[in-house]
Design a protein around this motif. Structure first.
Motif, short mmCIF file in Angstrom:
data_model
loop_
_atom_site.label_atom_id
_atom_site.label_comp_id
_atom_site.label_asym_id
_atom_site.label_seq_id
_atom_site.Cartn_x
_atom_site.Cartn_y
_atom_site.Cartn_z
N ARG A 196 65.99 3.65 -57.45
CA ARG A 196 64.59 4.40 -57.37
C ARG A 196 63.40 3.43 -57.81
O ARG A 196 62.67 3.41 -58.57
CB ARG A 196 64.39 5.50 -58.22
CG ARG A 196 65.51 6.70 -58.34
CD ARG A 196 65.52 7.28 -57.02
NE ARG A 196 66.40 8.53 -57.10
CZ ARG A 196 67.67 8.68 -56.79
NH1 ARG A 196 68.33 7.65 -56.62
NH2 ARG A 196 67.96 9.72 -56.85
N MET A 197 63.77 1.96 -57.34
CA MET A 197 62.84 1.03 -57.61
C MET A 197 61.72 1.19 -56.60
O MET A 197 61.96 1.42 -55.52
CB MET A 197 63.27 -0.39 -57.51
CG MET A 197 64.39 -0.73 -58.66
SD MET A 197 65.08 -2.29 -58.05
CE MET A 197 65.94 -2.60 -59.33
N LYS A 198 60.26 0.99 -57.24
CA LYS A 198 59.21 1.41 -56.27
C LYS A 198 58.66 0.08 -55.70
O LYS A 198 58.43 -1.06 -56.39
CB LYS A 198 58.13 2.04 -57.02
CG LYS A 198 58.45 3.29 -57.72
CD LYS A 198 59.08 4.40 -56.95
CE LYS A 198 59.65 5.45 -57.75
NZ LYS A 198 60.40 6.18 -56.85
N TYR A 199 58.06 0.10 -54.35
CA TYR A 199 57.22 -1.04 -53.82
C TYR A 199 56.73 -0.41 -52.76
O TYR A 199 56.73 0.75 -52.35
CB TYR A 199 58.31 -2.05 -53.13
CG TYR A 199 59.50 -1.79 -52.17
CD1 TYR A 199 59.31 -1.75 -50.95
CD2 TYR A 199 60.79 -1.21 -52.66
CE1 TYR A 199 60.26 -1.24 -50.05
CE2 TYR A 199 61.81 -0.97 -51.52
CZ TYR A 199 61.33 -0.99 -50.29
OH TYR A 199 62.36 -0.59 -49.58
N PRO A 200 55.52 -1.07 -52.31
CA PRO A 200 54.50 -0.35 -51.37
C PRO A 200 55.02 0.03 -49.93
O PRO A 200 55.99 -0.68 -49.52
CB PRO A 200 53.64 -1.73 -51.16
CG PRO A 200 53.87 -2.57 -52.18
CD PRO A 200 55.26 -2.45 -52.63
N ASP A 201 54.58 0.98 -49.62
CA ASP A 201 54.95 1.64 -48.56
C ASP A 201 54.52 0.76 -47.18
O ASP A 201 55.41 1.17 -46.04
CB ASP A 201 54.24 3.08 -48.07
CG ASP A 201 52.78 3.07 -48.02
OD1 ASP A 201 52.30 2.40 -49.15
OD2 ASP A 201 52.26 3.20 -47.05
N GLY A 215 66.58 1.06 -53.30
CA GLY A 215 66.15 2.32 -53.13
C GLY A 215 67.20 3.39 -54.07
O GLY A 215 66.46 4.30 -54.71
N SER A 259 68.13 -3.94 -50.36
CA SER A 259 66.96 -3.05 -50.31
C SER A 259 67.64 -1.24 -50.55
O SER A 259 67.00 -0.74 -50.91
CB SER A 259 66.39 -3.01 -48.88
OG SER A 259 67.20 -2.62 -47.97
N VAL A 293 55.56 -2.17 -46.77
CA VAL A 293 56.69 -2.94 -46.52
C VAL A 293 57.82 -2.01 -45.64
O VAL A 293 58.15 -1.18 -45.95
CB VAL A 293 57.38 -3.40 -47.77
CG1 VAL A 293 58.58 -4.49 -47.44
CG2 VAL A 293 56.39 -4.27 -48.49
N LYS A 294 57.87 -2.57 -44.36
CA LYS A 294 58.78 -1.78 -43.51
C LYS A 294 59.74 -2.92 -42.94
O LYS A 294 59.59 -4.10 -42.63
CB LYS A 294 58.19 -1.26 -42.60
CG LYS A 294 57.12 0.00 -42.92
CD LYS A 294 56.54 0.93 -41.86
CE LYS A 294 55.81 1.90 -42.43
NZ LYS A 294 54.56 1.11 -43.16
N LEU A 295 61.26 -2.14 -43.01
CA LEU A 295 62.14 -3.35 -42.58
C LEU A 295 62.86 -3.11 -41.27
O LEU A 295 62.93 -1.89 -40.80
CB LEU A 295 63.38 -3.12 -43.71
CG LEU A 295 63.16 -3.47 -45.13
CD1 LEU A 295 64.31 -3.44 -45.60
CD2 LEU A 295 62.40 -4.89 -45.11
#
Ligand code: FAD
Ligand code: SF4
Ligand code: SF4
Lengths: 138, 557
Positions: free
Chosen positions: A31-36, A28, A24, A38-40
């Motif tokens: 600069r790959m995008k994924y939905p906000d 980042g 992950s 998703v939180k780790l």
């Protein structure tokens, strides 16, 4: 920060420090995008994840939770992820009994697999989002 | 509780897509938050001074830094706390760059995500307690796997510094690929000469043990005291090594993978590596026609080799030059995609080769067809947009560097991750290019991606320096993230004991409870999630921290 009217899914992911969390970080950096949504939560090993954490996340309103660790055989702690696999399999059966199967996933993502990380979390997000809004479709 | 929150702009990297001002204002009014500031670069010297001043003046007892991902600048911020007499484990890092500002583009959405991430950190940090770093005794010895230039250079440095070195080479001879190369560019020396020099340096040292025709059969233990078992021709050998440098090199690309080149079916089609061996004995007509193909096994998505191998353009030039030097009137044509003469002096070398009469054609080669009269190359000239067909007496394929054959084996043994091209992955491409994710295990040379001789030697030496730094004192600090048992809660069910892979949990028959052997605990937390009585918990990652983090992320708090 204002009142949120969020129809988008919220997903909590438990990510192993040695593989998925690293992937992950790389996602980042690239600069790959994924939905906000998703939180780790960073954990030292996927085996640290108590099924209670997953249940807690769902009870407190998350639309989904995933546990992600190193590929079988690659565990930094030798075989923690085999325990994870067993625990999550049992938990999945329970989720299934409550018709919540889609809310829980287990991923294997190595430190090098930034793209796989993004694909997995985005896939899960999209799936849940579709189900979540299914009844609302005209 | 007095928490200081420091939110970094990272120049524009964070500020651009997160409203850092709004966040720092927001957290100012939070209970238990004494300071909440945003700053252009918290890792800069003035940034560090600001944090130190806050800790000292405001008497902070928790520091939360929201910035880049926690694996970067870890020691820097820890040292900062130490300098201010605050226990370094009262530091919480929150990644709002790699996990937020770089992931989405919308300022409002990102700001909200960052707010929750910081909140999660804040709640988790509330459960932090001061911890003491664990001191482990380390063995001042290194296992070096692979005796190519990278392994040899690591061995030379470590042995010179007085460290015990075990150098393990699979083949009967040291030297790796370089041994077979002639007239290495840019040193203009034979590889054998370079290797002999390096080996001679080691030969005189008592603290170097070299094992040839040897492989690693088992590897166990932990940083500072790894247990190694070797399979040598004389039988099994065991030793303890403080750390490891893996330098198993590369495998030359095998052009059989590309059937259209007809490699292996005609003796007149050879690789650059074979050219090294056979240059003097090749049977060629008087003024031979020779084709050189660049990028064979590199920059080729179709066969899963999208990367540039970095040495093959230079190798192609070396072949062209060698032929021209020997036979001025030969016809030498190089087919390239574009010439990447990477190292210093490479561009000049490219020009010299052109001046010597080697022709360069930008082309996509479609196939090589052997006929009795010659080898027919068909392809497209990509500058003129024309198809061509030409006949040659010899075709030299400038092959790329593929991952080493034992990559998977070694990856499993040493817990190293493979990158997408199946070379070893470094812990961080810029900041930790020698380390792996496992403490004390380093990578060196072309096993972590194509490198020329100079780069491999440098990489080997740099890894050696880092390992030396870890082992030199004879002891080292490791994170105190180990498990501990609350005997009052422990029911003595021994489930954790069964689960623990490290066998770190011991049962006390008299007291009917377990305890953790600190030196053996790896800090995985498996026992923590196994115990039905919540009696055993992993320091630095206790249930309450994770529970509250979840609650903050889901906004249940
Ligand atoms: C045709 C060709 C021409 C080249 N020409 C040049 C040049 O002119 N200039 C230049 O700078 N570079 C050149 N290079 C690149 C050069 O060969 C590499 O940079 C160099 O060999 C890298 O050294 P290394 O130690 O990383 O790997 P290697 O040379 O591959 O050495 C690795 C060693 O590890 C050993 N090993 C592998 N697996 C194991 C195992 N499981 N256990 C124990 N030991 C193991 C191998 O036997 C080998 O001895 C050329 C490469 C090729 C293919
Ligand atoms: S699992 Fe828990 S209760 Fe059982 S022995 Fe281990 S620490 Fe004690
Ligand atoms: S944290 Fe892991 S290694 Fe340590 S005692 Fe628990 S199970 Fe064993």
């Amino acid at each position: 920060m204002e009142e949120k009217t969020n129809k988008n899914p919220e997903i909590i992911g438990f990510a192993c420090s040695f593989c998925t969390f690293k992937a992950s970080e790389m996602a980042g950096s690239l600069r790959m995008k994924y939905p906000d949504g998703v939180k780790l939560v960073q954990v030292p090993c996927s085996s640290r994840v108590d099924p209670a954490f997953v249940i807690k996340a769902i009870l407190e309103g998350a639309d989904g939770a995933f546990v992600a660790g190193c590929h079988p055989g690659d565990c930094h702690f030798i075989k923690g992820n085999y325990y994870t696999r067993r625990k999550i399999a049992a938990l999945k059966e329970m989720f299934d009994a409550f018709s919540m199967k889609d809310k829980l996933k287990l991923f294997w993502v190595s430190a090098a697999e930034a793209r796989r990380f993004v694909e997995k979390v985005t896939g899960m997000y999209d799936e849940i989002k579709e189900k979540k809004n299914a009844g609302k479709k005209a | 509780m007095k928490t200081g929150i420091f939110i970094c702009h990272c120049g524009h990297n964070i500020k651009h897509t997160i409203d850092v001002k709004k966040l720092s204002q927001y957290f100012k009014k939070y209970p238990n938050v004494t300071v909440s500031e945003d700053y252009p670069f918290v890792c800069s010297e003035p940034g560090q001074d600001m944090i130190r001043e806050s800790i000292e003046k405001q008497g902070l007892d928790r520091v939360l830094i929201a910035s880049c991902t926690p694996s970067l600048h870890g020691d820097l911020f820890k040292d900062l706390l130490k300098k201010s007499d605050l226990n370094p484990f009262l530091l919480r890092r929150v990644s709002i760059r790699e996990h937020c500002s770089w992931v989405g583009d919308d300022l409002e959405i990102n700001t909200e995500k960052a707010r929750r991430l910081i909140l999660a950190g804040l709640y988790s940090a509330a459960h932090y307690v001061p911890l003491e770093e664990k001191v482990v005794e380390v063995t001042k010895s290194a296992l070096i796997v692979g005796g190519g230039v990278s392994g040899l250079s690591a061995a030379a440095f470590l042995s010179k510094m007085g460290m015990q070195v075990y150098l393990v080479e699979k083949e009967a001879e040291l030297g790796g690929h370089v041994r077979a190369l002639k007239n290495i560019w840019p040193a203009r020396k034979d590889g054998k000469e370079i290797i002999d020099e390096m080996v001679a340096e080691l030969a005189g040292r008592k603290n170097v043990e070299i094992f040839t025709s040897t492989t690693i059969s088992a590897f166990e233990g932990f940083f500072g005291n790894y247990e190694v078992t070797l399979a040598t021709p004389e039988g099994e050998k065991k030793m303890t090594a403080g750390g490891v440098i893996v330098a198993i090199g590369f495998a030359p690309f095998d052009p059989i993978v590309k059937p259209e080149l007809n490699y292996g079916k005609d003796e007149r089609i050879i690789t650059t590596l074979e050219f090294e061996e056979r240059a003097d004995t090749l049977q060629l007509p008087e003024n031979p026609r020779i084709a050189i193909l660049h990028c064979v096994g590199s920059r080729d998505e179709q066969i899963g080799k999208p990367y540039c191998s970095r040495v093959c353009c230079i190798n192609a030039l070396r072949v062209g030059e060698a032929v021209k030097n020997k036979c001025k009137d030969s016809y030498v044509e190089s087919f390239y995609m574009d010439v990447r003469a990477h190292p210093r002096g490479g561009e000049e070398y490219f020009e010299d080769t052109q001046e010597k009469g080697v022709l360069f054609t930008r082309a996509n080669v479609a196939e090589i067809t052997p006929t009795p009269a010659g080898l027919v190359i068909r392809g497209e000239d990509t500058l003129f947009g024309e198809f061509f067909e030409r006949e040659f007496d010899l075709v030299v394929l400038s092959i790329g560097m593929s991952p080493p054959i034992d990559n998977k084996l070694m990856a499993t043994l040493f817990k190293i991750t493979l990158d997408k091209d199946k070379f070893f992955l470094e812990a961080h491409i810029k900041l930790r290019p020698f380390d792996t994710a496992v403490k004390g295990i380093f990578i060196a040379g072309s096993c972590s991606g194509p490198k020329d001789v100079e780069e491999s030697i440098n990489h080997g030496r740099a890894s050696a320096v880092k390992l030396f730094g870890f082992l030199n004192l004879g002891y080292a600090f490791v994170d105190p993230f180990i498990s501990s048992v609350d005997p009052k809660r422990c029911s003595g069910c021994r489930m954790c004991e069964t689960a623990c892979v490290a066998k770190a949990i011991k049962f006390d028959e008299a007291k009917r409870v377990v305890h953790v052997e600190e030196a053996a605990c790896m800090g995985c937390g498996l026992c923590n999630s196994t115990c039905p009585s919540s009696a055993i918990s992993l320091k630095g990652s206790i249930d309450m921290m994770i529970d509250d983090e979840i609650s903050a992320l889901t906004e249940a708090i």
